[in-house]
Design an enzyme around this catalytic site. Structure first.
Site, PDB file in Angstrom:
ATOM      1  N   GLY A 221       0.962  -1.198  -0.059  1.00 43.92           N
ATOM      2  CA  GLY A 221       0.157  -0.003   0.005  1.00 43.92           C
ATOM      3  C   GLY A 221       1.000   1.405   0.002  1.00 43.92           C
ATOM      4  O   GLY A 221       2.112   1.415  -0.566  1.00 43.92           O
TER       5      GLY A 221
ATOM      6  N   HIS B 122       4.589   1.878  -8.119  1.00 44.55           N
ATOM      7  CA  HIS B 122       3.320   0.896  -8.241  1.00 44.55           C
ATOM      8  C   HIS B 122       2.342   0.767  -9.094  1.00 44.55           C
ATOM      9  O   HIS B 122       2.222  -0.053  -9.810  1.00 44.55           O
ATOM     10  CB  HIS B 122       2.726   1.052  -6.788  1.00 44.55           C
ATOM     11  CG  HIS B 122       3.248   0.840  -5.574  1.00 44.55           C
ATOM     12  ND1 HIS B 122       3.677   1.929  -4.550  1.00 44.55           N
ATOM     13  CD2 HIS B 122       4.033  -0.330  -4.937  1.00 44.55           C
ATOM     14  CE1 HIS B 122       4.317   1.469  -3.348  1.00 44.55           C
ATOM     15  NE2 HIS B 122       4.355   0.224  -3.730  1.00 44.55           N
TER      16      HIS B 122
ATOM     17  N   GLN C  16       8.026  -9.241   7.852  1.00 45.03           N
ATOM     18  CA  GLN C  16       8.936  -8.726   7.317  1.00 45.03           C
ATOM     19  C   GLN C  16       9.793  -7.744   8.200  1.00 45.03           C
ATOM     20  O   GLN C  16      10.567  -7.028   7.759  1.00 45.03           O
ATOM     21  CB  GLN C  16       8.920  -8.527   5.801  1.00 45.03           C
ATOM     22  CG  GLN C  16       8.103  -7.406   5.454  1.00 45.03           C
ATOM     23  CD  GLN C  16       7.859  -7.410   3.906  1.00 45.03           C
ATOM     24  OE1 GLN C  16       7.093  -8.236   3.184  1.00 45.03           O
ATOM     25  NE2 GLN C  16       8.468  -6.261   3.346  1.00 45.03           N
TER      26      GLN C  16
ATOM     27  N   GLN D  13      15.633  -8.263  -3.283  1.00 47.31           N
ATOM     28  CA  GLN D  13      14.367  -8.926  -2.946  1.00 47.31           C
ATOM     29  C   GLN D  13      13.774  -9.472  -4.228  1.00 47.31           C
ATOM     30  O   GLN D  13      13.382 -10.535  -4.225  1.00 47.31           O
ATOM     31  CB  GLN D  13      13.278  -7.750  -2.520  1.00 47.31           C
ATOM     32  CG  GLN D  13      11.784  -8.417  -2.613  1.00 47.31           C
ATOM     33  CD  GLN D  13      10.843  -7.174  -2.182  1.00 47.31           C
ATOM     34  OE1 GLN D  13      10.581  -7.318  -1.133  1.00 47.31           O
ATOM     35  NE2 GLN D  13      10.012  -6.633  -3.127  1.00 47.31           N
TER      36      GLN D  13
ATOM     37  N   SER E 282       9.513   5.611  -3.444  1.00 47.11           N
ATOM     38  CA  SER E 282       9.366   4.819  -2.229  1.00 47.11           C
ATOM     39  C   SER E 282       8.411   5.415  -1.560  1.00 47.11           C
ATOM     40  O   SER E 282       8.139   6.637  -1.060  1.00 47.11           O
ATOM     41  CB  SER E 282      10.811   4.609  -1.550  1.00 47.11           C
ATOM     42  OG  SER E 282      10.393   3.920  -0.280  1.00 47.11           O
TER      43      SER E 282
END
Length: 276
Positions: free
Chosen positions: A27, A33, A61, A153, A185
């Site tokens: 989110g 995104h 995480q 990642q 970010s």
């Protein structure tokens, strides 16, 4: 756009929609995104299917002293942004739905998870791998899109999918940047104005180092100069290294990937850039 908040609703929707191209998110969505949603739309169109996005702030995480409670949340804004970008299905599980009482299974990926973020944030990639595996299985995704900003990642997820023979493709998408080069970010919103002006220096230092390495300058000297530049600019550097792109092992050979993590105030910035 349909919204699912429990597993039975999710599976009813995915059965109706056909092959799924998935964008996993926590989110607090930004243009990075949304670029993944558009890439997923192209993939879904080719498959004759649909685009799904998950919104789940994954507690597994986050370490005990990390910013789970502070992580930005904006469900209404996120859902509006997803719908505008062309998402067909939003999956918003609760923590209880994702990790029910009595759960006893996590996924540990070695190889590319070791070092760098894996060392700085013990257990982080266990949480990432576990939640991604669950999201892939819950949605039945045929493809999943990940941004290259979180390069380590991306390699961890690719390794897990290959090792477990999971039936989907992991597609890396280019980092989306602000006009001054700062990688987008969700945490950038926590930068103070002066820190935000400083923040572009991370990408500038990586770009300069990549050019020097590409010109044949010795890796040790180039990296030392880049670290000094960042320290002088006010960054608290966790690491800056040249690594093999897939294994994340440190190297002096090209082609490689420069990976970095640095702090400005309370914000920890990640970035990376291809070299050679």
């Amino acid at each position: 756009m349909r919204i699912a908040r429990d597993l039975s609703s999710l599976r009813a929707e995915t059965a109706r929609l056909g092959p799924i191209a998935l964008v996993p998110t926590m989110g607090a969505l930004h243009e990075g995104h949304l670029s993944l949603i558009r890439a997923a739309r192209r993939e879904a169109t080719a498959m004759g299917g649909a685009v799904a996005a998950s919104i789940f702030v994954n507690p597994l995480q986050f370490g005990p002293n990390e910013d789970l409670s502070r992580y930005p949340r904006d469900e209404a804004g996120d859902l509006a942004a997803l719908e505008s970008a062309g998402c067909d299905l939003a999956w918003l599980p609760s923590v209880e739905a994702m990790y029910p009482p009595g759960r006893a299974t996590t996924i540990e990926v070695g190889g590319p998870s070791e070092g760098w973020e894996g060392a700085a944030r013990p257990g982080h990639f266990r949480g990432v791998a576990t939640v991604c595996a669950k999201l892939f299985l819950q949605t039945g995704a045929r493809a999943a899109m990940f941004g290259e900003k979180d390069w380590q990642q991306l390699q961890v997820i690719r390794r897990m999918v290959a090792d477990l023979d999971l039936p989907l493709r992991i597609i890396g998408c280019p980092t989306v940047r602000e006009a001054d080069g700062l990688a987008m970010s969700s945490r950038n919103r926590f930068l103070a104005p002066a820190e935000r002006r400083q923040a572009a220096g991370l990408h500038a230092a990586l770009t300069e180092a990549a050019a020097a390495l590409g010109a044949g300058q010795p890796a040790d000297a180039v990296l030392a100069a880049a670290r000094s530049r960042l320290a002088a600019a006010g960054f608290g550097l966790d690491y800056l290294a040249l690594v093999e792109p897939e294994s994340l092992r440190e190297t002096t050979a090209l082609p490689g990937r420069l990976v970095a993590a640095a702090r400005l105030g309370s914000v920890r910035l990640l970035d990376n850039i291809a070299v050679g």
